[in-house]
Design a protein around this motif. Structure first.
Motif, short mmCIF file in Angstrom:
data_model
loop_
_atom_site.label_atom_id
_atom_site.label_comp_id
_atom_site.label_asym_id
_atom_site.label_seq_id
_atom_site.Cartn_x
_atom_site.Cartn_y
_atom_site.Cartn_z
N ARG A 45 0.58 -0.94 0.06
CA ARG A 45 -0.29 -0.19 0.07
C ARG A 45 0.79 1.42 -0.17
O ARG A 45 0.25 2.28 -0.36
CB ARG A 45 -0.73 -0.32 1.28
N VAL A 46 2.14 1.33 0.58
CA VAL A 46 3.02 2.26 0.41
C VAL A 46 3.37 2.87 -0.74
O VAL A 46 3.85 3.96 -1.30
CB VAL A 46 4.25 2.18 2.37
N HIS A 47 3.87 1.46 -1.73
CA HIS A 47 3.96 1.82 -2.49
C HIS A 47 3.56 2.76 -3.61
O HIS A 47 3.46 3.19 -4.34
CB HIS A 47 4.81 0.67 -4.04
N TRP A 48 2.01 1.96 -3.68
CA TRP A 48 0.73 2.20 -4.14
C TRP A 48 0.34 4.22 -3.89
O TRP A 48 0.17 4.85 -4.61
CB TRP A 48 -0.23 1.56 -3.51
N MET A 49 0.53 4.33 -2.07
CA MET A 49 1.06 5.88 -2.31
C MET A 49 1.74 7.00 -3.07
O MET A 49 1.78 7.56 -3.09
CB MET A 49 0.29 5.88 -1.09
N ARG A 50 2.77 6.04 -3.14
CA ARG A 50 4.34 7.12 -3.20
C ARG A 50 3.85 6.79 -4.99
O ARG A 50 3.39 8.20 -5.36
CB ARG A 50 4.80 5.91 -2.73
#
Length: 75
Positions: free
Chosen positions: A2-7
């Protein structure tokens, strides 16, 4: 994950903003449109000066518009 998607989303939005802020130089024939009186910040400079004088005289304040004096109207 999810962090990679947000970035990725933040990066995409930032790149979109940067692409929207691109500046292209004006062509000589386009400068005439910006020189029209309707494009001026103050279409009537004399009326703007009078309005500024009245505002600062009533508010008894100065600053920003380089108007001297106080609220007495003796500028």
């Amino acid at each position: 994950m999810r962090v990679h998607w947000m970035r990725g989303l933040v990066l995409t939005i930032a790149l979109g903003w940067l692409a929207g802020c691109s500046v292209t130089p004006l062509k000589p024939w386009e400068r005439g449109h910006l020189a029209e009186p309707t494009m001026a910040w103050e279409p009537d400079p004399l009326a703007a000066q009078l309005e500024t004088h009245v505002y600062f005289s009533k508010e008894a304040s100065t600053g920003g518009a380089s108007v001297g004096g106080g609220g007495c109207g003796c500028n």
